[in-house]
Design a protein around this motif. Structure first.
Motif, PDB file in Angstrom:
ATOM      1  N   THR A   1      17.549  56.377 -36.619  1.00  0.00           N
ATOM      2  CA  THR A   1      18.736  56.589 -35.798  1.00  0.00           C
ATOM      3  C   THR A   1      18.356  56.846 -34.344  1.00  0.00           C
ATOM      4  O   THR A   1      19.057  56.405 -33.420  1.00  0.00           O
ATOM      5  CB  THR A   1      19.555  57.775 -36.345  1.00  0.00           C
ATOM      6  N   ILE A   2      17.256  57.547 -34.125  1.00  0.00           N
ATOM      7  CA  ILE A   2      16.770  57.742 -32.756  1.00  0.00           C
ATOM      8  C   ILE A   2      16.428  56.392 -32.134  1.00  0.00           C
ATOM      9  O   ILE A   2      16.771  56.116 -30.980  1.00  0.00           O
ATOM     10  CB  ILE A   2      15.545  58.682 -32.736  1.00  0.00           C
ATOM     11  N   ARG A   3      15.775  55.544 -32.894  1.00  0.00           N
ATOM     12  CA  ARG A   3      15.464  54.201 -32.403  1.00  0.00           C
ATOM     13  C   ARG A   3      16.747  53.432 -32.077  1.00  0.00           C
ATOM     14  O   ARG A   3      16.817  52.710 -31.077  1.00  0.00           O
ATOM     15  CB  ARG A   3      14.666  53.425 -33.457  1.00  0.00           C
ATOM     16  N   TYR A   4      17.725  53.581 -32.929  1.00  0.00           N
ATOM     17  CA  TYR A   4      19.009  52.900 -32.705  1.00  0.00           C
ATOM     18  C   TYR A   4      19.616  53.323 -31.374  1.00  0.00           C
ATOM     19  O   TYR A   4      20.237  52.517 -30.674  1.00  0.00           O
ATOM     20  CB  TYR A   4      19.957  53.233 -33.860  1.00  0.00           C
ATOM     21  N   ALA A   5      19.417  54.575 -31.016  1.00  0.00           N
ATOM     22  CA  ALA A   5      19.974  55.083 -29.758  1.00  0.00           C
ATOM     23  C   ALA A   5      19.147  54.671 -28.546  1.00  0.00           C
ATOM     24  O   ALA A   5      19.688  54.429 -27.466  1.00  0.00           O
ATOM     25  CB  ALA A   5      20.073  56.606 -29.810  1.00  0.00           C
TER      26      ALA A   5
ATOM     27  N   ASP B   1      16.367  52.148 -28.389  1.00  0.00           N
ATOM     28  CA  ASP B   1      15.851  50.787 -28.248  1.00  0.00           C
ATOM     29  C   ASP B   1      16.762  49.899 -27.408  1.00  0.00           C
ATOM     30  O   ASP B   1      17.977  50.120 -27.333  1.00  0.00           O
ATOM     31  CB  ASP B   1      15.664  50.143 -29.620  1.00  0.00           C
ATOM     32  N   PHE B   2      16.142  48.885 -26.810  1.00  0.00           N
ATOM     33  CA  PHE B   2      16.857  47.857 -26.045  1.00  0.00           C
ATOM     34  C   PHE B   2      17.701  48.468 -24.921  1.00  0.00           C
ATOM     35  O   PHE B   2      18.874  48.196 -24.781  1.00  0.00           O
ATOM     36  CB  PHE B   2      17.710  46.994 -26.983  1.00  0.00           C
ATOM     37  N   ARG B   3      17.017  49.346 -24.164  1.00  0.00           N
ATOM     38  CA  ARG B   3      17.612  49.963 -22.974  1.00  0.00           C
ATOM     39  C   ARG B   3      18.859  50.775 -23.312  1.00  0.00           C
ATOM     40  O   ARG B   3      19.850  50.754 -22.596  1.00  0.00           O
ATOM     41  CB  ARG B   3      17.925  48.888 -21.923  1.00  0.00           C
ATOM     42  N   GLY B   4      18.769  51.508 -24.419  1.00  0.00           N
ATOM     43  CA  GLY B   4      19.907  52.330 -24.831  1.00  0.00           C
ATOM     44  C   GLY B   4      20.079  53.582 -24.000  1.00  0.00           C
ATOM     45  O   GLY B   4      21.140  54.208 -24.025  1.00  0.00           O
ATOM     46  N   LEU B   5      19.028  53.969 -23.264  1.00  0.00           N
ATOM     47  CA  LEU B   5      19.102  55.146 -22.402  1.00  0.00           C
ATOM     48  C   LEU B   5      19.065  54.714 -20.937  1.00  0.00           C
ATOM     49  O   LEU B   5      18.485  53.682 -20.594  1.00  0.00           O
ATOM     50  CB  LEU B   5      17.920  56.084 -22.667  1.00  0.00           C
ATOM     51  N   ALA B   6      19.654  55.516 -20.082  1.00  0.00           N
ATOM     52  CA  ALA B   6      19.528  55.299 -18.643  1.00  0.00           C
ATOM     53  C   ALA B   6      18.055  55.433 -18.258  1.00  0.00           C
ATOM     54  O   ALA B   6      17.309  56.187 -18.898  1.00  0.00           O
ATOM     55  CB  ALA B   6      20.378  56.312 -17.882  1.00  0.00           C
ATOM     56  N   PRO B   7      17.584  54.715 -17.245  1.00  0.00           N
ATOM     57  CA  PRO B   7      16.154  54.698 -16.921  1.00  0.00           C
ATOM     58  C   PRO B   7      15.519  56.073 -16.773  1.00  0.00           C
ATOM     59  O   PRO B   7      14.454  56.330 -17.345  1.00  0.00           O
ATOM     60  CB  PRO B   7      16.110  53.901 -15.610  1.00  0.00           C
ATOM     61  N   ASN B   8      16.139  56.973 -16.016  1.00  0.00           N
ATOM     62  CA  ASN B   8      15.553  58.301 -15.828  1.00  0.00           C
ATOM     63  C   ASN B   8      15.508  59.082 -17.132  1.00  0.00           C
ATOM     64  O   ASN B   8      14.546  59.817 -17.402  1.00  0.00           O
ATOM     65  CB  ASN B   8      16.331  59.081 -14.775  1.00  0.00           C
ATOM     66  N   SER B   9      16.547  58.930 -17.945  1.00  0.00           N
ATOM     67  CA  SER B   9      16.571  59.595 -19.244  1.00  0.00           C
ATOM     68  C   SER B   9      15.509  59.007 -20.171  1.00  0.00           C
ATOM     69  O   SER B   9      14.870  59.729 -20.941  1.00  0.00           O
ATOM     70  CB  SER B   9      17.962  59.462 -19.871  1.00  0.00           C
ATOM     71  N   HIS B  10      15.332  57.688 -20.091  1.00  0.00           N
ATOM     72  CA  HIS B  10      14.307  57.024 -20.899  1.00  0.00           C
ATOM     73  C   HIS B  10      12.921  57.551 -20.536  1.00  0.00           C
ATOM     74  O   HIS B  10      12.081  57.815 -21.405  1.00  0.00           O
ATOM     75  CB  HIS B  10      14.380  55.513 -20.671  1.00  0.00           C
ATOM     76  N   ARG B  11      12.697  57.729 -19.232  1.00  0.00           N
ATOM     77  CA  ARG B  11      11.404  58.250 -18.770  1.00  0.00           C
ATOM     78  C   ARG B  11      11.151  59.645 -19.338  1.00  0.00           C
ATOM     79  O   ARG B  11      10.065  59.929 -19.858  1.00  0.00           O
ATOM     80  CB  ARG B  11      11.376  58.279 -17.248  1.00  0.00           C
ATOM     81  N   ARG B  12      12.149  60.511 -19.259  1.00  0.00           N
ATOM     82  CA  ARG B  12      11.958  61.872 -19.780  1.00  0.00           C
ATOM     83  C   ARG B  12      11.799  61.852 -21.298  1.00  0.00           C
ATOM     84  O   ARG B  12      11.017  62.628 -21.852  1.00  0.00           O
ATOM     85  CB  ARG B  12      13.143  62.758 -19.375  1.00  0.00           C
ATOM     86  N   PHE B  13      12.535  60.968 -21.967  1.00  0.00           N
ATOM     87  CA  PHE B  13      12.413  60.873 -23.425  1.00  0.00           C
ATOM     88  C   PHE B  13      10.980  60.529 -23.823  1.00  0.00           C
ATOM     89  O   PHE B  13      10.400  61.163 -24.715  1.00  0.00           O
ATOM     90  CB  PHE B  13      13.377  59.811 -23.953  1.00  0.00           C
TER      91      PHE B  13
END
Length: 721
Positions: A460-464, A466-478
Motif C-alpha cells: 500500500t505504501i508503494r501504491y501511494a 510509486d509513479f510520482r505519487g508524492l510531491a517532489p519535496n515530499s518524495h525526497r523526505r520520504f
C-alpha cells in the motif's frame, strides 16, 4: 499508378481500425488453413532474460506458465544470459559460507505462487524453501551447520533463517525444474556471459552485444540485473587517494565496500577495522570477520546468554558507527504462520484514492504518515488488550500509546548523552529491550505487532508513492528520512544477529566508535582513518562502507547501463527536480526512453530490476502471501510482454502471408518477367514495428482495391513505400 479515386479509397481504408480477423475472412484465410504453405510455416519468438537471479528466474517461471503453443501459434525461444556459474542463483551463491543467512523465515520464501495471488495467470505450484529443504533431507547439526543427514541433527523448522547458500541450491533446483518441464514449443538457451550493450534495430528488434564480441537478435528483452555498484563518489575518491598515498606508512590501510565479502580475507588480523552503517550489510561483515575466521558463538545452558569464543584470526578491533548509531531492530519471532498478514483498517488503497480526489501528488508527512501512525497505534492497543473487537471507526489511541509509537520511530528524540559511556549504556539497554520484544513475537508483543504493520502494508505504501505519487519535496523526505526509519524498525535482522552483536560487545572485539553524528577524517600523520565526536576519537586502518549503493544509472559501473543511457534506450527516473535513483518505467515496467516514449511502443524491452527509487520491492524475494504486489506486478509485466511478443509474431506472419500472396499473383502475370525486383518487393523485408500497421494496411488496401489488376500485373509502386 493508382487513380485519384483509388487513392481516396486507400486513405479512407487507412483511417479505419486494423482488423486482421475481418481481413482474413475477406480473403478466405485463417491461421488454421491447411492449404496455404505460408500459413503452415512455424514462427518463432525470441526473448532474452538478462540477469538470471531470483528475479530473472521468476520471469522464466511466469513465461513458461503462460505460454501455450496451441494458443499462441508460435514457438518461443528464451535466452538466459548471466555471468554466474549457476543459473538462478544470482547473488545467492551456493558456495558462500553457511553463517551468511537470508532475512526471511524459510516457510515464507518461495519461487511459486499460491492461492492468495489472484488474476495472475495459470498457477504453478511448487515447494517453498522450507518444504524443499525438508524433501532434500537437510537438518541442523550441533555445530549450527546444515547438512543432508536423515538420521542426525535437528529438523529444520518453518521459522528458521536458513543460509543463503541453501537458498542458492533451491534456486538452481527451481531453474532445473522449470527447464525440465518446458511446454511444447518452448526452448531455453543459456549463455554464461555478460550483456554489455543493446542496439535497437530498424525492424524493432534488439541486438544484444555480449562480452567477448558475440551478438544475436531478439524480439524482446527483460532486464533483471539486480544490484550493481556505483562508481566512486567524491568522498570515496578522496579515501582511495588517501589510501594510495598512505600505504607506504601503514600497510594495513584500505578503503572497501561491503561486497564481495571474499575481499575481507585480505584484511590482516593486526588491522583495526571501522564499519560505516549498522544495517543488514553490517551484520554480514561482522559475521564474515568473526565466524568466517573460525570464531564461534556458544549459548550458556544456565542463562541462555550468547558468548563469543575467539579464534585468534579476527581483526584486532572492529568499530561500528552510523549517522544515528542505532542498530536495526530485530525481527519479531514469527507467530503468523506461513501466510499470516495484518489487514489494515486505516492505511488502505481506498483511503489513498480518496486523498487523490483533491490532488494527484500527495504529501507523505501531512497526509499519509498520520494515517500510518494511527494504524500502528491500533495494532499496538489491540495486541496489548488482546482484543480486536473495537470498531476502527471509533478508535482513538491513548496519549501513552501515541508516545510509545513515537518513541519506536524516533528513539533518540529529546535524549542527550553526557559522555560516550552514557551512550554505550543506553544503546546496549535499547538492544536488550528490543530483543525481549522480539522473543515475544510479532503476534504477542504489542511493539512488534505495531512495527510489523509497516512490513505488511508495504504494498500500500508503494501504491501511494510509486509513479510520482508524492510531491517532489515530499518524495525526497520520504526516501531520505522516512524509509531509513521504516527499514530500521520493520525489516531488521533475525534476533539472533543482535544477540551476536551484544556477545561481540561483551567480548571486546567490537565497539561503537562513537555516539550519534560522528565525523570521519583522513589523518595523514597517523596514516589512518579517524572517527570522532566531541568527546571520543578512534583510529582505523580499514574503513568499510557497510551499506549497499542506491542505483543511480548515471553513476552505475555497468557497461550495459552506461551504453543504454548513451543510446537513449533508458533515462533516469525523476520526480520534478528530485532524482531518487532508478530508471524511468511505465506501470508495466517498460522503460521510458530519452525522448519520453515508452519502449512498449517498440515492443522491445521490459525492465524488472534497476528501478530502485520507483518500486521499492524489486530486489526482495517473492514470499508466500506477503507482498503479493511483487507477484502481481511480475505477472502484469510478463502478460504484457507475452502479448507484445505475440503481436510481433502475428504482424510478421501477416507480412509474410501478404508478401507471398502478392508474389503468387504477380508470378502468373503475363509481363512478370518485365517487372523489377523492387516492384515485386514493394516494401522492405525488414521493417520498423512502429510502421508495420501502416505497411500492412497499405498492402491490404491494394490487395482489396486492385485484386483484379494484380492478376494482370499492371500496377507498379514507388520504392519509398
Amino acid at each position: 499508378m493508382p487513380s485519384i479515386d483509388q487513392n481516396k479509397r486507400f486513405d479512407r481504408f487507412l483511417s479505419q481500425p486494423y482488423d486482421a480477423d475481418h481481413l482474413r475472412k475477406k480473403f478466405g484465410r485463417s491461421n488454421s488453413s491447411n492449404d496455404d504453405p505460408v500459413r503452415q510455416q512455424t514462427s518463432s519468438g525470441k526473448l532474452a532474460i538478462i540477469g538470471v537471479g531470483s528475479r530473472g528466474l521468476s520471469i522464466l517461471e511466469r513465461l513458461t506458465a503462460i505460454y501455450d503453443r496451441r494458443v499462441h501459434n508460435y514457438d518461443l525461444d528464451v535466452y538466459l544470459i548471466d555471468p554466474g556459474r549457476h543459473p538462478g542463483q544470482g547473488v545467492h551463491s551456493s558456495h558462500q559460507s553457511q553463517h551468511l543467512l537470508i532475512n526471511t523465515v524459510a516457510c515464507q520464501v518461495t519461487m511459486f505462487g499460491d492461492a492468495s495471488v489472484k488474476n495472475c495467470g495459470p498457477l504453478r505450484t511448487g515447494p517453498s524453501l522450507f518444504e524443499w529443504a525438508q524433501e532434500q533431507g537437510y537438518r541442523r547439526m550441533p555445530d549450527g551447520q546444515y547438512a543432508v543427514m536423515h538420521d542426525m541433527g535437528e529438523e529444520i523448522q518453518p521459522n528458521d533463517y536458513l543460509p543463503r547458500s541453501m537458498l542458492g541450491e533451491y534456486l538452481t533446483w527451481v531453474h532445473e525444474h522449470l527447464v525440465q518441464n518446458l511446454p511444447s514449443g518452448n526452448r531455453v538457451h543459456y549463455y554464461n556471459k555478460t550483456v554489455i550493450d543493446i542496439l535497437r534495430l530498424n525492424d524493432g528488434r534488439l541486438r544484444l552485444i555480449l562480452d567477448g564480441g558475440q551478438s544475436f537478435d531478439v524480439d524482446c528483452a527483460v532486464l533483471t540485473t539486480g544490484h550493481g555498484q556505483n562508481q566512486l563518489d567524491k568522498v570515496e575518491v578522496q579515501y582511495g587517494k588517501f589510501v594510495e598515498e598512505g600505504r607506504s606508512c601503514n600497510p594495513h590501510l584500505r578503503y572497501l565496500r561491503s561486497y564481495p565479502l571474499t575481499q575481507l580475507q585480505t584484511i590482516a588480523k593486526e588491522a583495526t577495522v571501522a564499519i560505516q552503517g549498522l544495517g543488514l550489510s553490517c551484520h554480514d561483515l561482522l559475521s564474515e570477520l568473526t565466524c568466517g575466521r573460525g570464531g564461534q558463538f556458544l549459548r550458556s545452558k544456565a542463562d541462555k546468554q550468547l558468548s563469543y569464543v575467539r579464534s585468534g584470526h579476527e581483526p584486532a578491533k572492529i568499530y561500528l558507527y552510523s549517522r544515528n548509531c542505532l542498530p536495526f531492530s530485530a525481527r519479531g519471532k514469527n507467530g503468523k504462520g506461513v501466510g499470516g498478514q495484518y489487514q489494515a483498517s486505516f492505511f488502505t488503497r481506498s483511503a489513498i484514492d480518496q486523498l487523490r480526489q483533491n490532488t494527484a501528488q500527495l504529501d507523505f508527512d501531512t497526509q499519509l504518515f498520520p494515517i500510518l501512525v494511527h494504524e500502528m497505534c491500533y495494532a499496538y492497543e489491540c495486541t496489548l488488550n488482546n482484543e480486536w473487537s473495537e470498531s476502527p471507526d471509533t478508535f482513538q489511541p491513548s496519549e501513552n500509546t501515541r508516545e510509545i509509537i513515537h518513541r519506536l520511530l524516533y528513539p533518540l528524540h529529546n535524549i542527550t548523552f553526557n559522555s560516550y559511556e552514557s551512550f554505550l549504556k543506553w544503546v546496549v539497554e535499547f538492544v536488550e529491550r528490543d530483543l525481549d520484544e522480539a522473543q515475544r513475537g510479532n503476534v504477542k508483543s504489542p511493539m512488534k505487532a505495531a512495527t510489523d504493520v509497516l512490513r505488511d502494508v508495504r504494498d500500500t505504501i508503494r501504491y501511494a508513492v510509486d509513479f510520482r505519487g508524492l510531491a517532489p519535496n515530499s518524495h525526497r523526505r520520504f526516501i531520505q528520512d522516512i524509509c531509513p526509519i521504516m527499514n530500521r524498525i520493520a525489516v531488521g535482522p533475525p534476533k539472533e544477529r543482535n544477540e551476536e552483536l551484544l556477545a561481540l560487545l561483551r567480548c571486546g572485539i567490537v565497539e561503537f566508535a562513537s555516539g550519534p553524528n560522528p565525523q570521519v577524517q583522513c589523518d595523514a600523520t597517523r596514516a589512518s582513518f579517524v572517527i570522532s565526536t566531541s568527546d571520543r576519537k578512534v583510529c582505523a586502518d580499514v574503513l568499510i562502507k557497510g551499506m549497499i549503493d542506491s542505483f543511480y544509472p548515471e553513476r552505475d559501473d555497468s557497461r550495459l547501463i552506461r551504453h543504454m543511457l548513451k543510446r537513449g534506450l533508458i533515462r533516469p527516473f525523476s520526480n520534478g527536480d528530485y532524482h531518487p535513483g532508478g530508471i524511468d518505467v511505465n506501470k508495466n515496467q517498460n522503460p521510458v526512453d530519452a525522448k519520453g516514449i515508452s519502449i512498449l511502443k517498440q515492443k522491445a524491452m521490459n525492465i524488472e530490476d534497476c528501478v530502485v527509487g520507483l518500486n521499492d520491492h524489486i530486489n526482495q524475494l517473492i514470499t508466500v502471501n506477503i507482498h503479493k504486489g511483487k507477484f502481481e506486478d511480475l505477472e502484469m509485466g510478463v502478460v504484457e510482454l507475452n502479448s507484445n511478443l505475440h503481436e510481433i509474431i502475428d504482424e510478421q506472419n501477416e507480412l509474410r502471408y501478404f508478401r507471398s500472396l502478392w508474389r503468387r499473383k504477380t508470378r502468373n502475370s503475363a509481363d512478370n518477367s518485365q517487372r523489377s525486383r523492387s516492384e515485386l518487393n514493394f516494401y522492405p523485408i525488414k521493417i520498423s514495428h512502429s510502421e508495420l500497421e501502416v505497411h500492412c494496411k497499405f498492402a491490404l488496401a491494394h490487395l482489396i482495391f486492385h485484386e483484379k489488376d494484380l492478376s494482370s500485373g499492371s500496377i507498379t509502386f514507388d520504392d519509398t513505400w
